[in-house]
Design an enzyme around this catalytic site. Structure first.
Site, mmCIF file in Angstrom:
data_model
loop_
_atom_site.group_PDB
_atom_site.id
_atom_site.type_symbol
_atom_site.label_atom_id
_atom_site.label_comp_id
_atom_site.label_asym_id
_atom_site.label_seq_id
_atom_site.Cartn_x
_atom_site.Cartn_y
_atom_site.Cartn_z
ATOM 1 N N GLN A 257 -8.755 24.275 -13.607
ATOM 2 C CA GLN A 257 -7.589 25.151 -13.433
ATOM 3 C C GLN A 257 -6.833 25.291 -14.765
ATOM 4 O O GLN A 257 -6.472 24.301 -15.396
ATOM 5 C CB GLN A 257 -6.666 24.564 -12.348
ATOM 6 C CG GLN A 257 -5.478 25.428 -11.992
ATOM 7 C CD GLN A 257 -5.870 26.751 -11.327
ATOM 8 O OE1 GLN A 257 -6.746 26.817 -10.479
ATOM 9 N NE2 GLN A 257 -5.220 27.826 -11.749
ATOM 10 N N ASP B 181 -15.984 30.331 -12.913
ATOM 11 C CA ASP B 181 -14.910 31.186 -13.442
ATOM 12 C C ASP B 181 -15.463 32.201 -14.437
ATOM 13 O O ASP B 181 -14.774 33.158 -14.795
ATOM 14 C CB ASP B 181 -13.860 30.313 -14.157
ATOM 15 C CG ASP B 181 -12.548 30.242 -13.401
ATOM 16 O OD1 ASP B 181 -12.334 31.082 -12.498
ATOM 17 O OD2 ASP B 181 -11.728 29.353 -13.717
ATOM 18 N N LYS C 263 -7.583 27.344 -2.965
ATOM 19 C CA LYS C 263 -9.021 27.402 -3.255
ATOM 20 C C LYS C 263 -9.775 26.376 -2.406
ATOM 21 O O LYS C 263 -10.812 26.679 -1.812
ATOM 22 C CB LYS C 263 -9.273 27.128 -4.750
ATOM 23 C CG LYS C 263 -8.917 28.317 -5.627
ATOM 24 C CD LYS C 263 -8.854 27.960 -7.112
ATOM 25 C CE LYS C 263 -8.337 29.172 -7.887
ATOM 26 N NZ LYS C 263 -8.070 28.906 -9.302
#
Ligand code: NAD
Length: 296
Positions: free
Chosen positions: A98, A121, A54
């Site tokens: 994460q 997200d 990422k």
């Protein structure tokens, strides 16, 4: 019929290119560089790989990447304090924590501490509610990538029968909401669905997000249907480790009109959509027009 293979790798490269173009324009016209903060707690090897990837792709798109690697023993208080700092930082337009988090940390509490406008997200409860009510939101990356591929293939999805296999908060449920938003007739199937083959056979669009290797055989697929295989399963075959999807690729490809391979289908789209969401969040934060084609 032999299915058209939907090339997720090429599609994701195109999205990343569009993101980079938009980032360059933001810099040239407004002096703004979008920034993505990624928070990793602990040393889970798969999470480390994702976070590295990422960060690399964020920088390649011309954006700022801020990585925060925290010890596995990090307290909830310390993590919440970091999130509060990132929420307040004008250089940070997107925040991603994460998952999974170590067991002592409450994931819902942590995710809901992120400013919803920076929740790239799309897991914050506000974004879930906005998506569910058809309002502008941050959309979870994997389902957004699937939607982009479907729109690219079909143009309008209006009136199509879609089945989503799997009801997770990360993939299945938001995928179903997005398809509904595009006026599909949506069935959400799951582990308790009574007649899964029958539900799949009715569908013009099949999205499989289960996590069971090759569980959908070709004879469940309506001829000409589009198969989006989200599953990523590591199996041993002929003494080798192999990645397979939730659909039995060969038999499904023989019947479907179009299909995503595993690997190289949905997978690469996820990070591309994360970058797209970061640019979108940045434009919204500055009251600038959002890039076209990069949101739901
Ligand atoms: P999950 O375990 O949270 O959810 C799986 C869902 O499948 C559940 O809702 C369950 O009801 C359903 N299910 C289980 N067994 C079933 C059965 N026999 N019949 C019908 N439904 C059944 O998983 P998830 O997080 O949604 O991920 C699903 C898959 O997608 C995994 O393989 C995961 O690795 C993959 N994934 C890929 C990406 C990507 O970037 N491509 C992103 C997220 C997840």
């Amino acid at each position: 019929m032999t299915a058209q293979i939907i090339d997720g790798k090429a599609f994701a490269a195109r999205i990343r290119g569009e993101v980079a173009t938009h980032v360059a324009r933001l810099q040239a016209d407004h002096g703004i560089t979008p920034g993505l903060a990624v928070v990793l707690v602990g040393e889970d090897p798969a999470s480390q790989v994702y976070v590295r990837s990422k960060g690399k792709q964020t920088v390649e798109a011309g954006m700022n990447s801020f990585e925060h690697k925290l010890l596995p023993s990090t307290s909830e208080e310390a993590l919440l304090e970091l999130i509060a700092r990132l929420n307040a930082d004008p250089a940070v337009h997107g925040i991603l924590v994460q998952l999974p988090l170590p067991g002592h940390l409450n994931e819902d509490l942590i995710i809901n501490a992120i400013d919803p406008a920076k929740d790239v997200d799309g897991f914050h409860i506000s974004n879930v509610g906005l998506l569910g009510t058809g309002q502008k939101s941050m959309v979870p990356c994997t389902p957004l990538g699937c939607l982009m591929m479907l729109r690219d293939l079909h143009g309008s999805l209006s009136g199509m029968d879609a089945v989503v296999i799997g009801r997770s908060n990360i993939v299945g449920k938001p995928m179903a909401q997005l398809l509904l938003g595009d006026s599909c007739t949506v069935t959400i199937a799951h582990s308790r669905t009574k007649d899964l083959p029958e539900a799949v056979r009715r569908a013009d669009i099949v999205v499989a997000a289960v996590g069971r290797p090759e569980m959908v055989p070709g004879d469940w697929i309506k001829p000409g249907a589009t198969v989006i295989d989200v599953g990523i399963n590591r199996i041993e075959r002929d003494g080798k480790t192999k990645l397979v999807g939730d659909c039995d690729y060969d038999s499904c490809a023989a019947v479907a009109g179009a299909i995503t391979p595993v690997p190289g289908g949905v997978g690469p789209m996820t990070i591309a959509c994360l970058l797209a969401n970061t640019v979108t969040a940045c434009c919204r934060a500055h009251g600038l027009p959002e890039p076209e084609g990069l949101t739901a």
